[in-house]
Enzyme design. Structure first.
Site, short mmCIF file in Angstrom:
data_model
loop_
_atom_site.label_atom_id
_atom_site.label_comp_id
_atom_site.label_asym_id
_atom_site.label_seq_id
_atom_site.Cartn_x
_atom_site.Cartn_y
_atom_site.Cartn_z
CG HIS A 61 1.81 -41.62 -19.45
ND1 HIS A 61 1.89 -40.76 -20.38
CD2 HIS A 61 0.64 -40.90 -18.48
CE1 HIS A 61 1.53 -39.32 -20.08
NE2 HIS A 61 0.47 -39.55 -19.43
CE LYS B 153 -2.24 -30.21 -23.51
NZ LYS B 153 -2.43 -30.86 -22.72
NE ARG C 136 1.86 -36.18 -12.36
CZ ARG C 136 2.52 -35.57 -13.42
NH1 ARG C 136 3.17 -35.66 -14.57
NH2 ARG C 136 1.25 -34.82 -13.31
CB SER D 180 4.31 -35.20 -21.23
OG SER D 180 3.85 -36.45 -21.44
O1 PNS Z 1 -3.19 -35.69 -20.56
P1 PNS Z 1 -4.02 -34.55 -19.88
O2 PNS Z 1 -4.03 -33.39 -20.63
O3 PNS Z 1 -4.16 -34.47 -18.65
O4 PNS Z 1 -5.40 -35.03 -20.13
C1 PNS Z 1 -7.14 -34.64 -19.89
C2 PNS Z 1 -7.97 -35.18 -20.79
C3 PNS Z 1 -7.65 -35.42 -22.15
C4 PNS Z 1 -8.20 -36.48 -19.70
C5 PNS Z 1 -9.25 -34.58 -20.25
O5 PNS Z 1 -9.23 -32.94 -21.31
C6 PNS Z 1 -10.11 -34.21 -21.91
O6 PNS Z 1 -10.88 -35.21 -20.95
N1 PNS Z 1 -10.73 -33.48 -22.48
C7 PNS Z 1 -11.50 -33.87 -23.35
C8 PNS Z 1 -13.43 -32.88 -22.55
C9 PNS Z 1 -13.71 -33.28 -21.94
O7 PNS Z 1 -14.56 -34.64 -21.72
N2 PNS Z 1 -13.44 -32.42 -21.09
C10 PNS Z 1 -14.01 -32.50 -19.22
C11 PNS Z 1 -15.31 -32.14 -18.75
S1 PNS Z 1 -15.69 -30.90 -19.60
#
Ligand code: PNS
Length: 167
Positions: A18, A42, A91, A129
């Site tokens: 990150h 989560k 990645r 992670s």
């Molecule tokens: O590190 P991650 O878990 O891959 O991150 C995922 C994240 C937080 C970027 C994604 O789940 C997110 O943006 N969630 C907020 C809700 C949202 O807008 N979802 C996307 C469209 S439904």
């Protein structure tokens, strides 16, 4: 006008992969807001406040980084923060399908916001992670894969260091 990007994620916890994306992003954007999703659905190892603190400590040498917590839709948060770019790291090919889906859904929700992908450095290709948490939970050495504060916190969380015994 300042070019601001939102770098969203769970960051449970932040890894050197990150950090690599943030540092690459700083070559393109004037400011990056690292945005941690508060997601009660989560289960996470670290609380959102713990994650925020670890990110702040890890990136404290950069004055143009802000760490924030958001909930709800990412595009709404980006709009609220006057950012028209979402930054995501890529990645391997295995990331592609999910990232593609996320980016297209975000585009559908708000056409003004673009997603920019940056490739991580080769040495972080296999860093995540989850795999780091798994190794740390069994006492595996994860130094060099995460910032020092995270390495410490993981050891503390999994009982490999006494809470107040910081030498
Ligand atoms: O590190 P991650 O878990 O891959 O991150 C995922 C994240 C937080 C970027 C994604 O789940 C997110 O943006 N969630 C907020 C809700 C949202 O807008 N979802 C996307 C469209 S439904």
């Amino acid at each position: 006008m300042q070019k601001i990007a939102i770098y969203p994620g769970s960051f449970d916890p932040i890894t050197n992969g990150h950090i690599d994306i943030v540092e690459r992003g700083l070559k393109i954007f004037d400011k990056i807001i690292v945005a941690i999703l508060r997601n009660p659905a989560k289960e996470t190892l670290f609380t959102v406040e713990e994650r925020k603190e670890m990110i702040e400590t890890s990136l404290n040498k950069y004055s143009n980084i802000e760490v924030d917590i958001f909930d709800g839709l990412l595009v709404n948060y980006a709009k609220k923060r006057n950012a028209d770019t979402i930054l995501r790291g890529m990645r391997a090919v295995s990331d592609f399908e999910y990232e593609f889906q996320l980016a297209l859904m975000n585009r559908k929700l708000n056409r003004e916001i673009q997603t920019v992908f940056l490739m991580t450095g080769l040495r972080w290709i296999f860093t995540s992670s989850s795999i780091i948490k798994e190794a740390a939970s069994f006492g595996g050495n994860i130094n060099g894969m995460v910032p020092p504060v995270v390495s410490w916190k993981l050891k503390e969380k999994f009982g490999f260091i006494e809470g107040n015994n910081r030498g």
